[in-house]
Design an enzyme around this catalytic site. Structure first.
Site, PDB file in Angstrom:
ATOM      1  N   HIS A 231      15.173   7.452  49.977  1.00 33.97           N
ATOM      2  CA  HIS A 231      15.400   8.119  48.553  1.00 33.97           C
ATOM      3  C   HIS A 231      16.553   7.330  47.433  1.00 33.97           C
ATOM      4  CE1 HIS A 231      18.021  10.593  52.488  1.00 33.97           C
ATOM      5  NE2 HIS A 231      16.443  10.292  52.620  1.00 33.97           N
ATOM      6  N   ASP A 232      15.940   6.312  47.486  1.00 32.18           N
ATOM      7  CA  ASP A 232      15.445   5.528  46.004  1.00 32.18           C
ATOM      8  C   ASP A 232      14.722   6.138  44.778  1.00 32.18           C
ATOM      9  OD1 ASP A 232      16.341   4.308  43.810  1.00 32.18           O
ATOM     10  OD2 ASP A 232      15.451   2.110  44.887  1.00 32.18           O
TER      11      ASP A 232
ATOM     12  N   SER B 122      14.158   8.342  39.577  1.00 31.59           N
ATOM     13  CA  SER B 122      13.439   7.645  39.152  1.00 31.59           C
ATOM     14  C   SER B 122      12.114   6.551  40.190  1.00 31.59           C
ATOM     15  CB  SER B 122      14.248   6.609  38.511  1.00 31.59           C
ATOM     16  OG  SER B 122      14.585   5.283  39.599  1.00 31.59           O
TER      17      SER B 122
ATOM     18  N   PHE C  35      12.110   3.887  40.211  1.00 32.69           N
ATOM     19  CA  PHE C  35      11.800   2.223  40.262  1.00 32.69           C
ATOM     20  C   PHE C  35      12.388   1.886  41.743  1.00 32.69           C
ATOM     21  CE2 PHE C  35      10.324   3.325  36.711  1.00 32.69           C
ATOM     22  CZ  PHE C  35       9.537   1.779  36.167  1.00 32.69           C
TER      23      PHE C  35
ATOM     24  N   ASP D 165      16.147   0.867  42.002  1.00 31.47           N
ATOM     25  CA  ASP D 165      16.305   0.732  41.506  1.00 31.47           C
ATOM     26  C   ASP D 165      18.628   0.805  41.494  1.00 31.47           C
ATOM     27  OD1 ASP D 165      16.337   3.156  40.692  1.00 31.47           O
ATOM     28  OD2 ASP D 165      15.735   3.484  38.827  1.00 31.47           O
TER      29      ASP D 165
ATOM     30  N   SER E   1      18.702   3.810  42.385  1.00 32.45           N
ATOM     31  CA  SER E   1      19.364   5.205  42.001  1.00 32.45           C
ATOM     32  C   SER E   1      20.307   5.843  43.287  1.00 32.45           C
ATOM     33  CB  SER E   1      18.133   5.807  41.500  1.00 32.45           C
ATOM     34  OG  SER E   1      17.444   5.939  42.587  1.00 32.45           O
TER      35      SER E   1
END
Length: 429
Positions: free
Chosen positions: A71-72, A147, A149, A151, A153
């Site tokens: 999910h990121d 995104s 990456f 990170d 998100s």
């Protein structure tokens, strides 16, 4: 812009495999025959055995952390109607009305989904295609609205607008909901997906799927609490820092913690220590090996194929345990809680007890078997049998509608994939 939100998902295999080479769902096999219904494939290959295969080596949290990562870095938006309305892809003939529907035929001998509609027509399981992100001439292409990456998100969002909406804009803190007597993510009073609203609202986060099922909300709560804890500590250490400075520094540290968990604890359990060493994935000191010449975008083969192996690890329930590993209350049935958040508001089923349950209970083995809710009840409405979908059948149909090359062609093109085991795990790195 490579790897940024709302940009294309790349393809390891080059051109997509559509029946017309351009847009249509792949429904023909290599020899020209008609491919079977993906629900029929699911019934024959993915059905769970009479004795579910739990994995004694790994707990249920391993699966949940894998979905947390997904999910990121992966969120493929679905096609909509001209005014942004949801498409009705429930009927078999819907694909004749719009190329953005790819319904799945229900086999005549299906034991759960009815093979005929109430008016006697052939029945299908709904599936809306991923939105066509191709901006010029060329085959249909998919985009990633998160995104690409690692990170966080799913916590902070992939756009400035979403990120700002989740902040208090004071002392670097994130918004929370505390009316239950403990910290939860902020409520989303206008969520169109939430099936338990308005009595039990769903929650807001950097990713719209935060309330997909009860096992995800503890993850969002855990990271949210940690952010605010560190932001408060940074404020004490640096009293002259403004909100933006504290927020960005806390966010940077949170992402570092998250990436450390992935590379130090999660990934080695998925691909093994040999692959970790071969590709230099073990964290070592403070070295920075980022190479701007490499395209960091996720691939369609990975996000719609390889990384879905974790769905076979999902139990049919979310156990609840105390800090002493004692069962508390009833387990939470997965199939009855897709976008239902009422267990979160039950003070005997706090996010802490759910997290303890996932940590202390085994997950399912990584194999071709999927639990009953995964194959029959995803996105179902309570009290309405066969109102949901079959997730592994969805996965196969997604591969066809996104034009992913057939499995054997992928194996031939990637020489390192000598076995099914490596095919499942290699694209992770």
């Amino acid at each position: 812009m490579l790897g940024s939100a709302m940009h294309p998902i790349r393809r390891f295999m080059g051109a997509p495999k559509y029946d017309d080479g351009f847009n249509s769902v792949r429904r023909r096999s290599a020899n020209g025959g008609v491919l079977p219904s993906t629900r029929a494939i699911s019934n024959k290959i993915f059905a769970e055995a009479s004795i579910p295969p739990f994995d004694p080596k790994y707990n249920h949290f391993l699966m949940q952390f894998g979905q947390w990562i997904a999910h990121d870095i992966i969120s493929t938006p679905l096609a909509t109607g001209p005014t942004g309305a949801l498409l009705d892809c429930t009927k078999c003939e819907s694909e004749e009305i719009t190329a953005n529907c790819a319904p799945i035929e229900v086999p005549e001998d299906d034991s759960f989904f009815p093979a005929k509609t109430v008016d006697g027509k052939k029945a299908c399981i709904r599936l809306t295609r991923a939105i066509n992100g191709q901006q010029g001439l060329g085959p249909r292409q998919q985009i990633n609205q998160n995104s690409h990456f690692l990170d966080l998100s799913q916590v902070y969002g992939s756009t400035d607008c979403v990120a700002k909406s989740l902040r208090t804009l004071q002392d670097g803190m994130m918004k929370v909901h505390t009316a239950q007597g403990y910290t939860l993510p902020p409520q989303a009073t206008n969520s169109s997906n939430c099936q338990s609203a308005p009595t039990y609202p769903c929650f807001s986060a950097g990713d719209a799927r935060s309330s997909l099922h009860p096992g995800l909300i503890p993850m969002h709560t855990l990271y949210l609490r940690q952010h605010n804890k560190w932001a408060g500590q940074i404020k004490v250490l640096n009293p002259l820092w403004n909100d933006e400075k504290i927020y960005q520094e806390t966010r940077r540290l949170m992402i570092a913690l998250y990436q450390s968990h992935i590379y130090s604890e999660y990934l080695s359990k998925i691909i093994g220590q040999q692959k970790m060493q071969q590709f230099a994935l073990n964290p070592s000191g403070r070295s920075n090996t980022y190479d701007p010449r490499i395209n960091p975008s996720v691939s369609v083969e990975f996000c719609s194929g390889a990384f879905r192996f974790g769905q076979s690890q999902a139990r049919k329930d979310v156990p609840r345990r105390t800090n002493q590993n004692v069962s508390i209350g009833a387990t939470i049935d997965l199939g009855q809680h897709i976008f239902y958040t009422d267990p979160i508001y039950d003070k005997t089923a706090t996010v802490s007890s759910m997290m303890q349950g996932m940590v202390n209970c085994p997950g399912m083995a990584v194999d071709r078997q999927f639990s009953f809710p995964m194959r029959n009840e995803m996105f179902s409405k309570r009290g309405q049998k066969a109102s949901g979908v079959d997730l592994p059948a969805f996965n196969v149909q997604r591969g066809r509608e996104k034009g992913i090359q057939p499995y054997n062609e992928v194996r031939v093109s990637l020489p390192s994939m000598h076995s099914r085991r490596i095919w499942i795990r290699q694209p992770l790195i």
